[in-house]
Design an enzyme around this catalytic site. Structure first.
Site, PDB file in Angstrom:
ATOM      1  N   LYS A  93       0.812  -1.220   0.000  1.00 13.06           N
ATOM      2  CA  LYS A  93       0.000   0.000   0.000  1.00 13.06           C
ATOM      3  C   LYS A  93       0.847   1.273   0.000  1.00 13.06           C
ATOM      4  O   LYS A  93       0.435   2.305  -0.508  1.00 13.06           O
ATOM      5  CB  LYS A  93      -0.948   0.004   1.192  1.00 13.06           C
ATOM      6  CG  LYS A  93      -2.121  -0.951   1.014  1.00 13.06           C
ATOM      7  CD  LYS A  93      -3.207  -0.666   2.031  1.00 13.06           C
ATOM      8  CE  LYS A  93      -4.455  -1.475   1.718  1.00 13.06           C
ATOM      9  NZ  LYS A  93      -4.297  -2.911   2.066  1.00 13.06           N
ATOM     10  N   GLU A 115      -9.743   7.577   3.672  1.00  9.68           N
ATOM     11  CA  GLU A 115     -10.653   6.812   4.517  1.00  9.68           C
ATOM     12  C   GLU A 115     -10.055   5.422   4.653  1.00  9.68           C
ATOM     13  O   GLU A 115      -9.262   4.989   3.824  1.00  9.68           O
ATOM     14  CB  GLU A 115     -12.051   6.788   3.920  1.00  9.68           C
ATOM     15  CG  GLU A 115     -12.378   5.632   3.027  1.00  9.68           C
ATOM     16  CD  GLU A 115     -11.624   5.626   1.733  1.00  9.68           C
ATOM     17  OE1 GLU A 115     -11.000   4.575   1.467  1.00  9.68           O
ATOM     18  OE2 GLU A 115     -11.624   6.606   0.975  1.00  9.68           O
ATOM     19  N   SER A 382       1.661  -9.927  -0.870  1.00 12.04           N
ATOM     20  CA  SER A 382       1.344  -8.501  -0.769  1.00 12.04           C
ATOM     21  C   SER A 382       1.707  -7.879   0.576  1.00 12.04           C
ATOM     22  O   SER A 382       1.955  -6.685   0.658  1.00 12.04           O
ATOM     23  CB  SER A 382      -0.137  -8.271  -1.067  1.00 12.04           C
ATOM     24  OG  SER A 382      -0.952  -9.093  -0.253  1.00 12.04           O
TER      25      SER A 382
HETATM   26  C1  LIG Z   1      -5.071  -3.933   1.533  1.00 11.12           C
HETATM   27  C2  LIG Z   1      -4.366  -5.200   1.249  1.00 11.12           C
HETATM   28  C3  LIG Z   1      -4.735  -6.052   0.186  1.00 11.12           C
HETATM   29  C4  LIG Z   1      -5.935  -5.799  -0.675  1.00 11.12           C
HETATM   30  O1  LIG Z   1      -5.913  -4.634  -1.419  1.00 11.12           O
HETATM   31  P1  LIG Z   1      -5.679  -4.638  -2.983  1.00 11.12           P
HETATM   32  O2  LIG Z   1      -5.983  -3.255  -3.381  1.00 11.12           O
HETATM   33  O3  LIG Z   1      -6.603  -5.658  -3.583  1.00 11.12           O
HETATM   34  O4  LIG Z   1      -4.259  -5.014  -3.204  1.00 11.12           O
HETATM   35  C5  LIG Z   1      -3.981  -7.178  -0.053  1.00 11.12           C
HETATM   36  N1  LIG Z   1      -2.924  -7.493   0.724  1.00 11.12           N
HETATM   37  C6  LIG Z   1      -2.540  -6.710   1.757  1.00 11.12           C
HETATM   38  C7  LIG Z   1      -1.374  -7.127   2.570  1.00 11.12           C
HETATM   39  C8  LIG Z   1      -3.253  -5.552   2.056  1.00 11.12           C
HETATM   40  O5  LIG Z   1      -2.865  -4.786   3.097  1.00 11.12           O
END
Ligand SMILES: *Cc1c(COP(=O)(O)O)cnc(C)c1O
Length: 400
Positions: A93, A115, A382
């Site tokens: 993010k 938000e 992610s």
């Molecule tokens: C917020 C988040 C997601 C989901 O958000 P996307 O916009 O679909 O990437 C996925 N993995 C993590 C670790 C997150 O914090």
């Protein structure tokens, strides 16, 4: 292979998806943002500041890691992780928050509005506002504030003002309304920093651009390590930003199979899930047309997932487009499959993954054994799972 036209078009459409379904009062701000972004994105100073901070502050490039233990355990395709979990603040993010934070500065504005539901985007935004010395206001539903006390405290430590929203269901969608209201009233001084590849044009495009570094780095790294493109690229999909960021470099490489993994919650049949692409319908949510979860009266239905970051009843319009033209496949895994993948990854590779990322791992666990050892899978890790430890403990009936 379908021929993919250049998109989005000037009005922000990805095929029939996307667009600008926004109140008249927002149109000017959206237009201004779009033209400013188009002028700035190739600006030398902007690009230099962004890449310097991505390198020295976020810690990019993040590596790809050959998960040899998991590969051996599953007995099929070779598995690589793209390690977004190693980024500053522990997830992808920050890439987008930093890009938009710098854009705000270039616009001569000094106040950021955001938000947050689970709090992760709020923390990434507050982090960026701190280093860029910007005022930061985060809208958050009162229910979410109760559920995410730790992240609320983090945001405050980072200097952000967290504004409780007590209207409606007191959750994310109410917080979005309040953030938009603030933006309309303070557009001269403020930028609304959206956290995923969703919302009205130009947001899906801007967020994708800032997250594309994930796929760009991965492409180079895979070619260097394996001498070849991966056969499969897999990522979890909430709003879709980490997935589109990873996919982007491979969309025009027809040999690469793209798979997005949504949250199947308690199972698609139970209705308690967040799988907008797998089982939703086309509709409008938060300013753009996409697959969304709605009932027969067109009311948005509540999403469910074990992972707060996937718990969203819509998805970015580009994913809807990639689904419709069959360039990417979308599937879902359940809460319990994700939890199982979480435990397996802890045990095999010494990595505690985010529950969101565990959904992508769960899909890998399903398909890798069926593929030959000559095939490769690149999976988007992610984020890291420290934030999810309490949730997992509760699921496993462990008292902390
Ligand atoms: C917020 C988040 C997601 C989901 O958000 P996307 O916009 O679909 O990437 C996925 N993995 C993590 C670790 C997150 O914090």
């Amino acid at each position: 292979m379908v021929k993919i036209r250049k998109y989005p078009d000037k009005t922000g459409h990805f095929g029939k998806f996307g667009g600008q379904f926004a109140p008249e009062t927002l149109m000017h701000a959206l237009e201004e943002l779009n033209s400013f972004y188009l002028n700035t994105k190739n600006d030398k100073n902007f690009k230099n500041s962004l890449s310097m901070l991505l390198k020295t502050y976020v810690g990019r490039p993040t590596p790809i890691f050959f998960a040899s233990n998991l590969t051996k355990k599953l007995g099929g395709a070779k598995i690589y992780f793209k390690r977004e979990d190693l980024s500053h603040t522990g997830a992808h993010k920050i890439n987008n928050a930093l890009g938009q934070g710098l854009l705000t500065k270039q616009m001569g504005k000094n106040r950021i509005i955001a938000e947050t539901g689970a709090g992760q985007h709020g923390v990434a935004t507050a982090t960026v506002a701190s280093i860029l010395k910007q005022d930061c206001v985060i809208y958050m539903g009162e229910e979410d504030i109760k559920r995410q006390a730790l992240n609320v405290f983090r945001m405050k430590l980072l200097g952000a003002k967290v504004v409780p929203v007590s209207t409606g269901s007191k959750t994310l969608k109410d917080a979005i309304n309040e953030a938009m209201r603030d933006w309309v009233a303070n557009v001269e001084t403020s930028h609304y920093l959206i956290g995923s590849a969703v919302g009205p044009h130009p947001y899906p495009r801007i967020v994708k651009d800032f997250q594309s570094i994930i796929g760009d780095e991965s492409l180079t790294q895979m070619l260097k390590t394996e001498g070849n493109l991966p056969d499969y690229v897999i990522a979890c999909v909430g709003g879709g930003s980490n997935a589109i960021g990873l996919f982007n470099a491979f969309i025009n490489k027809p040999s690469v199979n793209l798979i997005g993994v949504e949250a199947g919650g308690h199972g698609i049949k139970t209705g308690e899930h967040s799988a907008s692409l797998s089982s939703g319908e086309i509709g409008v949510l938060h300013g753009s047309m996409s697959y969304i979860l709605q009932d027969t009266n067109g009311q948005i239905t509540e999403a469910h997932s074990i992972s707060a970051g996937l718990d969203y009843p819509g998805v970015g319009p580009e994913h809807s487009y990639l689904k419709d033209i069959k360039r990417a496949k979308y599937t879902s895994v359940t809460d319990s499959e994700a939890l199982n993948a979480f435990e397996i990854l802890c045990n095999t590779e010494g990595i505690i993954p985010a529950l969101e990322s565990s959904h992508a791992i769960a899909e890998v666990i399903k398909i890798a054994p069926k593929l030959s050892k000559t095939k490769t899978i690149l999976v988007g890790l992610s984020g890291r799972g420290d934030k999810d430890i309490e949730t997992v403990a509760k699921q496993l009936n462990v008292n902390l």
